[in-house]
Design a protein around this motif. Structure first.
Motif, PDB file in Angstrom:
ATOM      1  N   VAL A   1      -3.480   1.090  27.224  1.00 25.37           N
ATOM      2  CA  VAL A   1      -2.463   0.478  26.375  1.00 25.37           C
ATOM      3  C   VAL A   1      -2.024   1.376  25.473  1.00 25.37           C
ATOM      4  CG1 VAL A   1      -1.766  -1.455  24.971  1.00 25.37           C
ATOM      5  CG2 VAL A   1      -3.247  -1.875  27.056  1.00 25.37           C
ATOM      6  N   LEU A   2      -0.899   1.840  25.359  1.00 28.19           N
ATOM      7  CA  LEU A   2      -0.197   2.674  24.177  1.00 28.19           C
ATOM      8  C   LEU A   2       0.309   1.580  23.098  1.00 28.19           C
ATOM      9  CD1 LEU A   2       1.477   5.459  26.135  1.00 28.19           C
ATOM     10  CD2 LEU A   2      -0.803   5.323  25.119  1.00 28.19           C
ATOM     11  N   GLY A   3      -0.299   1.633  21.944  1.00 26.37           N
ATOM     12  CA  GLY A   3       0.414   0.616  21.064  1.00 26.37           C
ATOM     13  C   GLY A   3      -0.471  -0.497  20.720  1.00 26.37           C
ATOM     14  N   MET A   4      -1.532  -0.301  19.683  1.00 24.22           N
ATOM     15  CA  MET A   4      -2.328  -1.404  19.820  1.00 24.22           C
ATOM     16  C   MET A   4      -2.270  -2.175  18.282  1.00 24.22           C
ATOM     17  SD  MET A   4      -4.418  -1.335  22.070  1.00 24.22           S
ATOM     18  CE  MET A   4      -5.904  -2.186  21.626  1.00 24.22           C
ATOM     19  N   GLY A   5      -0.781  -2.567  18.346  1.00 20.92           N
ATOM     20  CA  GLY A   5      -0.444  -3.536  17.355  1.00 20.92           C
ATOM     21  C   GLY A   5      -0.909  -5.141  17.575  1.00 20.92           C
ATOM     22  N   GLU A   6       0.001  -6.165  17.095  1.00 24.34           N
ATOM     23  CA  GLU A   6      -0.305  -7.515  17.454  1.00 24.34           C
ATOM     24  C   GLU A   6      -0.164  -7.730  19.060  1.00 24.34           C
ATOM     25  OE1 GLU A   6      -1.348 -11.414  16.036  1.00 24.34           O
ATOM     26  OE2 GLU A   6      -1.003  -9.853  14.994  1.00 24.34           O
ATOM     27  N   LEU A   7       0.634  -7.321  19.560  1.00 19.33           N
ATOM     28  CA  LEU A   7       0.848  -7.363  21.010  1.00 19.33           C
ATOM     29  C   LEU A   7       0.090  -6.657  21.972  1.00 19.33           C
ATOM     30  CD1 LEU A   7       4.947  -7.386  21.238  1.00 19.33           C
ATOM     31  CD2 LEU A   7       3.338  -9.255  20.854  1.00 19.33           C
ATOM     32  N   GLY A   8      -0.224  -5.260  21.713  1.00 17.73           N
ATOM     33  CA  GLY A   8      -1.371  -4.558  22.175  1.00 17.73           C
ATOM     34  C   GLY A   8      -2.579  -4.856  22.379  1.00 17.73           C
ATOM     35  N   ARG A   9      -3.012  -5.449  21.023  1.00 14.28           N
ATOM     36  CA  ARG A   9      -4.280  -5.987  21.064  1.00 14.28           C
ATOM     37  C   ARG A   9      -4.627  -7.158  21.937  1.00 14.28           C
ATOM     38  NH1 ARG A   9      -3.431  -5.054  15.659  1.00 14.28           N
ATOM     39  NH2 ARG A   9      -3.277  -7.280  15.097  1.00 14.28           N
ATOM     40  N   ALA A  10      -3.434  -8.047  21.941  1.00 17.28           N
ATOM     41  CA  ALA A  10      -3.443  -9.289  22.653  1.00 17.28           C
ATOM     42  C   ALA A  10      -3.484  -8.946  24.368  1.00 17.28           C
ATOM     43  CB  ALA A  10      -2.254 -10.196  22.597  1.00 17.28           C
ATOM     44  N   VAL A  11      -2.919  -7.871  24.920  1.00 20.04           N
ATOM     45  CA  VAL A  11      -2.778  -7.448  26.187  1.00 20.04           C
ATOM     46  C   VAL A  11      -3.985  -7.150  26.509  1.00 20.04           C
ATOM     47  CG1 VAL A  11      -1.520  -6.010  27.720  1.00 20.04           C
ATOM     48  CG2 VAL A  11      -0.164  -7.551  26.209  1.00 20.04           C
ATOM     49  N   ALA A  12      -4.655  -5.871  25.630  1.00 20.48           N
ATOM     50  CA  ALA A  12      -5.936  -5.325  25.932  1.00 20.48           C
ATOM     51  C   ALA A  12      -6.925  -6.481  26.241  1.00 20.48           C
ATOM     52  CB  ALA A  12      -5.966  -4.348  24.856  1.00 20.48           C
ATOM     53  N   ALA A  13      -6.930  -7.346  25.161  1.00 19.29           N
ATOM     54  CA  ALA A  13      -8.077  -8.453  25.360  1.00 19.29           C
ATOM     55  C   ALA A  13      -7.997  -9.079  26.705  1.00 19.29           C
ATOM     56  CB  ALA A  13      -7.770  -9.372  24.115  1.00 19.29           C
ATOM     57  N   ALA A  14      -6.570  -9.566  26.969  1.00 18.61           N
ATOM     58  CA  ALA A  14      -6.487 -10.420  28.216  1.00 18.61           C
ATOM     59  C   ALA A  14      -7.006  -9.400  29.571  1.00 18.61           C
ATOM     60  CB  ALA A  14      -5.157 -10.751  28.514  1.00 18.61           C
ATOM     61  N   LEU A  15      -6.558  -8.490  29.606  1.00 18.74           N
ATOM     62  CA  LEU A  15      -6.947  -7.639  30.454  1.00 18.74           C
ATOM     63  C   LEU A  15      -8.478  -6.948  30.702  1.00 18.74           C
ATOM     64  CD1 LEU A  15      -4.007  -4.937  30.636  1.00 18.74           C
ATOM     65  CD2 LEU A  15      -4.310  -6.779  32.172  1.00 18.74           C
ATOM     66  N   SER A  16      -8.990  -6.720  29.552  1.00 15.88           N
ATOM     67  CA  SER A  16     -10.500  -6.537  29.410  1.00 15.88           C
ATOM     68  C   SER A  16     -11.316  -7.833  30.012  1.00 15.88           C
ATOM     69  CB  SER A  16     -10.857  -6.337  28.107  1.00 15.88           C
ATOM     70  OG  SER A  16     -12.402  -6.204  27.901  1.00 15.88           O
ATOM     71  N   GLY A  17     -10.758  -8.969  29.510  1.00 16.46           N
ATOM     72  CA  GLY A  17     -11.310 -10.281  29.942  1.00 16.46           C
ATOM     73  C   GLY A  17     -11.493 -10.460  31.408  1.00 16.46           C
ATOM     74  N   LEU A  18     -10.274 -10.033  32.088  1.00 13.93           N
ATOM     75  CA  LEU A  18     -10.326  -9.944  33.328  1.00 13.93           C
ATOM     76  C   LEU A  18     -11.174  -9.028  34.270  1.00 13.93           C
ATOM     77  CD1 LEU A  18      -6.503 -10.193  34.192  1.00 13.93           C
ATOM     78  CD2 LEU A  18      -8.241 -12.214  34.590  1.00 13.93           C
ATOM     79  N   GLY A  19     -11.784  -7.896  33.404  1.00 16.13           N
ATOM     80  CA  GLY A  19     -12.821  -7.146  33.895  1.00 16.13           C
ATOM     81  C   GLY A  19     -12.173  -5.905  34.148  1.00 16.13           C
ATOM     82  N   PHE A  20     -10.890  -5.611  33.754  1.00 14.88           N
ATOM     83  CA  PHE A  20     -10.462  -4.211  33.741  1.00 14.88           C
ATOM     84  C   PHE A  20     -11.178  -3.333  32.651  1.00 14.88           C
ATOM     85  CE2 PHE A  20      -6.782  -6.532  35.653  1.00 14.88           C
ATOM     86  CZ  PHE A  20      -6.475  -5.801  36.856  1.00 14.88           C
ATOM     87  N   ARG A  21     -11.277  -1.890  33.046  1.00 15.01           N
ATOM     88  CA  ARG A  21     -11.644  -1.048  32.198  1.00 15.01           C
ATOM     89  C   ARG A  21     -10.535  -0.437  31.289  1.00 15.01           C
ATOM     90  NH1 ARG A  21     -13.735   3.278  36.320  1.00 15.01           N
ATOM     91  NH2 ARG A  21     -14.210   4.595  34.462  1.00 15.01           N
ATOM     92  N   VAL A  22     -10.382  -1.072  29.986  1.00 18.06           N
ATOM     93  CA  VAL A  22      -9.230  -0.846  29.238  1.00 18.06           C
ATOM     94  C   VAL A  22      -9.521   0.063  28.086  1.00 18.06           C
ATOM     95  CG1 VAL A  22      -7.518  -2.142  27.573  1.00 18.06           C
ATOM     96  CG2 VAL A  22      -8.551  -3.238  29.573  1.00 18.06           C
TER      97      VAL A  22
END
Length: 306
Positions: A136-157
């Motif tokens: 995920v390029l960009g770890m602001g409010e939106l990037g953090r939320a997207v990264a957390a959701a994908l990590s929660g599904l088991g992806f290597r983020v």
């Protein structure tokens, strides 16, 4: 408090009821003497005659609250000396999470590989999420939320930002490590703002760092990617596909090559819309904070542009 709704007229009927419900003490106006307003609620496209808004006339205004998460169309206005706040609201964040997660899963599962043509493609079994690397390029409010959701599904983020500011549970790489972040991105999600540092960030050289067959999902800003370089890279299969929701010029022209390219999916800037029901309380809170002289939410850093 008296507030100017500095947004295109077509947005008035959509926004004014929600804003008044969230902030009944506000006198919301579409016009008036600039020096009579305590605050402005702003959206791009205002003024509608194409002129540039002169913020210096709003001598009483304590805050300019944007209805958009992106503020690149206003932050460089030299007359803007009032505090500027960008929009971050739960609905916008949830919409972005759903968009990026949905398209990432579609790419991960290879859903488009199962043509409905009577051929039994039992060999096209996708790996598990734990075997798929996403950047995920960009770890602001939106990037953090997207990264957390994908990590929660088991992806290597992996996350990347210029600062490399730590995010709990996610490996975040800093500015100089961009090549490393790209080289491991089987799925690359772009959520960076439009700044001088991010324009054409994904040029021919950096696109070539992606793994063969990678998928790009750009829901950040259209200026992040060199369009000519992307088309050439797609022809070479690196990346293998691009899902694009944002463009340098919108709406995307009907004759733009993206529409006809077999390895491009165009969506019409729908990843994360600002919804009045969830955004109006954020606006109301910031207006009240401004009137009380309290710290504002999501204050824009003029130097960084976001």
């Amino acid at each position: 408090m008296k507030v100017l709704f500095a947004a295109p007229a077509r947005k008035w009927d959509l926004w004014s009821p929600a804003l008044r419900d969230a902030c009944p003490e506000m006198e919301l106006c579409r016009e008036g003497r600039p020096d009579s307003f305590d605050a402005l609620i702003y959206a791009p496209g205002y003024p509608e005659d194409g002129s540039t808004l002169d913020f210096s006339a709003f001598t009483r205004a304590r805050v300019v609250q944007s209805l958009w998460a992106g503020v690149e169309r206003i932050v460089t206005n030299p007359t803007l000396t009032q505090p500027l706040c960008r929009m971050v609201d739960p609905g916008l964040t949830q919409g972005m999470v759903e968009y990026c997660t949905g398209w990432a899963l579609r790419a991960h599962l290879g859903m488009d590989g199962y043509a409905q043509d009577g051929i039994w493609r039992n060999h096209l079994t996708p790996p598990l999420a734990s075997q798929r690397r996403i950047t995920v390029l960009g770890m602001g409010e939106l990037g953090r939320a997207v990264a957390a959701a994908l990590s929660g599904l088991g992806f290597r983020v992996t996350g990347w930002s210029q600062s490399g500011r730590p995010v709990q549970g996610i490996e975040v790489l800093a500015g100089p490590a961009l090549p490393q972040a790209l080289s491991r991105a089987e799925i690359l999600i772009c959520l960076l703002p439009d700044t001088a540092q991010t324009r054409n960030l994904l040029d021919a050289e950096r696109l070539a760092l992606l793994p063969p067959g990678a998928t790009i999902i750009n829901a950040g800003r259209g200026t992040l990617i060199d369009e000519t370089a992307l088309l050439k890279a797609l022809d070479l299969g690196r990346p293998g596909h691009a899902v694009l929701d944002v463009f340098r010029s919108e709406p995307l022209a009907p004759d733009h090559p993206f529409w006809a390219h077999a390895r491009v999916t165009v969506t019409p800037h729908v990843a994360a819309d600002t919804r009045p029901a969830s955004a109006a309380p954020v606006v109301a809170e910031n207006l009240r904070r401004a009137m009380r002289g309290e710290p504002l939410l999501h204050l824009v850093d003029r130097i960084h542009g976001y």
